[in-house]
Design a protein around this motif. Structure first.
Motif, mmCIF file in Angstrom:
data_model
loop_
_atom_site.group_PDB
_atom_site.id
_atom_site.type_symbol
_atom_site.label_atom_id
_atom_site.label_comp_id
_atom_site.label_asym_id
_atom_site.label_seq_id
_atom_site.Cartn_x
_atom_site.Cartn_y
_atom_site.Cartn_z
ATOM 1 N N PRO A 146 0.825 -1.213 0.000
ATOM 2 C CA PRO A 146 0.000 0.000 0.000
ATOM 3 C C PRO A 146 0.863 1.268 0.000
ATOM 4 N N ASP A 147 0.333 2.310 -0.641
ATOM 5 C CA ASP A 147 1.035 3.584 -0.751
ATOM 6 C C ASP A 147 1.419 4.117 0.626
ATOM 7 N N PHE A 148 2.640 4.578 0.758
ATOM 8 C CA PHE A 148 3.238 5.144 1.974
ATOM 9 C C PHE A 148 3.502 4.107 3.071
ATOM 10 N N TRP A 149 3.304 2.844 2.827
ATOM 11 C CA TRP A 149 3.482 1.817 3.850
ATOM 12 C C TRP A 149 4.623 0.881 3.492
ATOM 13 N N LEU A 150 4.524 -0.333 3.982
ATOM 14 C CA LEU A 150 5.522 -1.381 3.746
ATOM 15 C C LEU A 150 4.832 -2.557 3.075
ATOM 16 N N PRO A 151 5.612 -3.480 2.518
ATOM 17 C CA PRO A 151 4.984 -4.636 1.870
ATOM 18 C C PRO A 151 4.128 -5.425 2.856
ATOM 19 N N SER A 152 2.997 -5.914 2.363
ATOM 20 C CA SER A 152 2.096 -6.704 3.205
ATOM 21 C C SER A 152 2.754 -8.003 3.655
#
Length: 150
Positions: free
Chosen positions: A60-66
């Motif tokens: 997700p945008d601005f986050w880290l890989p799921s």
């Protein structure tokens, strides 16, 4: 070496080993020139189909890989294939997630984790790696190796 990127092309990052990887934003038109052999797409939802081999990392945008283990595996494949093939890494804007992934590729290429963000900002995009948790992710990235906990 006709299967590699033009090092002067927009978005192409030269890693210390000489490997070339193209970073880009998917919201921008596809750059002129040859198609990648492998595309790694870092998006919160499945990307549209492309006519070359592709890997999707749910990110997700601005986050880290799921799934960080799956992301590390995909980035290791991208790094390995970049030695002999055109590899591109892309997210929506080509800055945060793409910069984070490129910094992880730099770590795989031998750049210390605490220097990889600066390397990518100097050689790819000055605003690459947008959030504190993305910077921390790069600093701790080990490519999936069995490193003892800190």
């Amino acid at each position: 070496m006709n299967d590699l990127w033009d090092p002067a092309a927009i978005g192409v990052l030269r890693l210390p080993s000489g490997r070339l990887v193209r970073g880009r934003g998917l919201r921008r038109p596809l750059p002129d020139g040859p198609a990648p052999a492998l595309g790694v797409y870092l998006l919160g939802k499945e990307p549209p189909a492309v006519p070359w081999e592709a890997r999707w990392v749910r990110w997700p945008d601005f986050w880290l890989p799921s799934d960080r283990a799956a992301a590390a595996e995909t980035l290791r494949e991208a790094w390995e294939r970049a030695a002999t093939e055109r590899v591109e890494v892309a997210c929506g804007g080509g800055v945060g997630r793409t910069g984070t992934a490129l910094a992880c590729l730099a770590v795989l290429d031998g750049v210390p984790g605490d220097e990889a963000v600066a390397y990518v900002r100097a050689h790819y995009q000055a605003r690459a790696v947008e959030t504190p948790w993305q910077r921390r992710f790069v600093a701790r990235f080990d490519g999936g190796s069995a490193r003892p906990p800190a």
